[in-house]
Design an enzyme around this catalytic site. Structure first.
Site, PDB file in Angstrom:
ATOM      1  N   GLU A  85       0.840  -1.202   0.000  1.00 37.73           N
ATOM      2  CA  GLU A  85       0.000   0.000   0.000  1.00 37.73           C
ATOM      3  C   GLU A  85       0.879   1.257   0.000  1.00 37.73           C
ATOM      4  OE1 GLU A  85      -3.265   0.752   3.228  1.00 37.73           O
ATOM      5  OE2 GLU A  85      -1.311   1.354   4.029  1.00 37.73           O
ATOM      6  N   ASP A 281      -9.737   1.259   6.339  1.00 38.76           N
ATOM      7  CA  ASP A 281      -9.771   1.020   4.892  1.00 38.76           C
ATOM      8  C   ASP A 281     -10.868   1.867   4.246  1.00 38.76           C
ATOM      9  OD1 ASP A 281      -7.801  -0.887   5.301  1.00 38.76           O
ATOM     10  OD2 ASP A 281      -8.679  -2.306   3.883  1.00 38.76           O
TER      11      ASP A 281
END
Length: 416
Positions: A85, A281
């Protein structure tokens, strides 16, 4: 519409007034600068973006670390690891801001230490590694990392060409071509669940059978359709449309909130580590929807309603006080997912940032309130000393890029 004084037959013959449709910035090249619209000077906006980049990549609390003379990584300091990420976000920031050396360093490090060069996972990236010991915490990928790697590499190919030391296009194709070869051998699959045309949470085992709404980036799939040139253009476009339809189902019709993890239907997916809720998230979803709205504009009516609902919900919790985890009905969750070692609800910069990005898709007269709130926010430790220059910092930087018109679908440079 009523036409006063006209017979009904006349009224039926009158053409409906055409709604002005603004094509997406991908087609027009016109990216909105909401910070200017909010009254800030271009000089101050440039300074703000430069400062945010400095804080995240160069300052004393940076999350970007150079290794030797040719490599670098981006670290999630609070979790003591490097994750795909973060390095793939680093690539996206670097290509957007035309920082080729930073891009090349991060790419070389990611390829060397995270990308599988053989076996069933070949082409995919181990999603987490300990930078102190260089031991991988996991061999498996998380699909959003690859999504950002491919898109960033395609943009790099468009911006810098492929003859300056790294063939960015070939690197993007290596990932995509490997992805298309995954057929379940060794329990490894395509990043995209080909039956459902949706990105998987993890393309391994049963995690291939559900998804994460924040991984749904229809704008990126449209970019693949335009620039990957791998023969799967129609599939990528179909997946972009499927993602748009999925987000309608995944976002609560009243609050706009979504679960961190869902089935392909949009229904909640329970995990072992946290009860289903809107958590870290999920913060990315409003920013992703705003990006698709600005770049491609193919689902504008729903996206405008979504932005209004989502911001309206947060406003009801207090523009300067809303917390960062919710049940999707808007109530406070009993379980709080910790960030690093800290377990606490707070007014998080990351969510302040992405909720401001949602203003790009909003038609609400008050939408600039969120933009001002982000402008006035600081990337600094909270009152209790907690500080996350990684996730808060990168979402803050992304949102400033979006709101200033500096986060763009980068097209090939015209040949002179």
């Amino acid at each position: 519409m009523l036409y006063i004084g006209l017979g009904s037959s006349t009224a039926q013959r009158l053409p409906k007034p055409a709604k002005p449709t603004r094509k997406g910035a991908f087609y027009t090249g016109q990216y909105p600068n909401l910070l200017r619209e909010a009254g800030y000077s271009q000089a101050d906006i440039d300074k703000k973006v430069t400062q945010a980049y400095h804080d995240v990549f160069e300052g004393p609390n940076r999350v970007y670390f150079e290794v030797g003379d040719s490599m670098a990584y981006v670290s999630d300091l609070k979790n003591h690891d490097v994750r795909t990420e973060g390095v793939s976000y680093g690539l996206m920031v670097a290509v957007q801001l035309n920082k080729k050396e930073v891009f090349d360093r991060i790419w070389r490090w990611s390829k060397k230490y995270l990308q599988h060069q053989e076996g069933p996972l070949r082409g995919y990236f181990a999603w987490s590694i300990n930078p102190a010991t260089m031991k991988r915490n996991s061999e498996g990928p998380a699909s959003d990392g690859e999504l950002y790697f491919v898109t960033s590499l395609l943009f790099a190919a468009n911006r810098w060409g492929n003859t300056t030391g790294i063939n960015y296009y070939q690197e993007a194709r290596n990932i995509l071509d490997a992805m298309w070869q995954k057929d379940g051998t060794g329990n490894v699959y395509n990043l995209i669940n080909t039956q459902h045309k949706q990105i998987s949470f993890v393309p391994v085992g049963d995690m291939y059978t559900w998804t994460d709404p924040s991984y749904h980036l229809p704008a990126f799939l449209e970019v693949w359709a335009a620039y990957a040139k791998d023969g799967h253009e129609q599939f990528y476009r179909a997946c972009a449309d499927t993602s748009r339809a999925f987000l309608h189902r995944a976002c609560n019709p009243v609050t706009g909130l979504n679960y961190d993890y869902t089935e392909f239907s949009g229904a909640l997916h329970a995990t072992k580590w946290a009860p289903p809720a809107f958590r870290y998230d999920s913060w990315r979803v409003p920013m992703n929807i705003a990006m698709d709205y600005v770049w491609f504009g193919k689902d504008k009516a729903w996206q405008e309603q979504y932005a209004q609902r989502f911001q309206g919900f947060l406003r009801s919790k207090g523009l300067t006080t809303f917390e960062d985890q919710f049940n999707v009905d808007g109530s406070r969750p009993d379980f709080i997912l910790q960030a690093g070692d800290v377990k606490k609800l707070r007014h998080s910069l990351g969510l302040v940032a992405t909720s401001a990005a949602a203003s790009l898709a909003s038609q609400d007269k008050q939408k600039l309130d969120f933009v001002h709130a982000l402008w006035n926010a600081k990337l600094a430790p909270y009152e209790d000393g907690y500080f996350d220059p990684y996730y808060d910092g990168l979402l803050y930087l992304f949102s400033l890029l979006h709101l200033s018109g500096n986060y763009q679908a980068i097209k090939p440079a015209p040949h002179h």
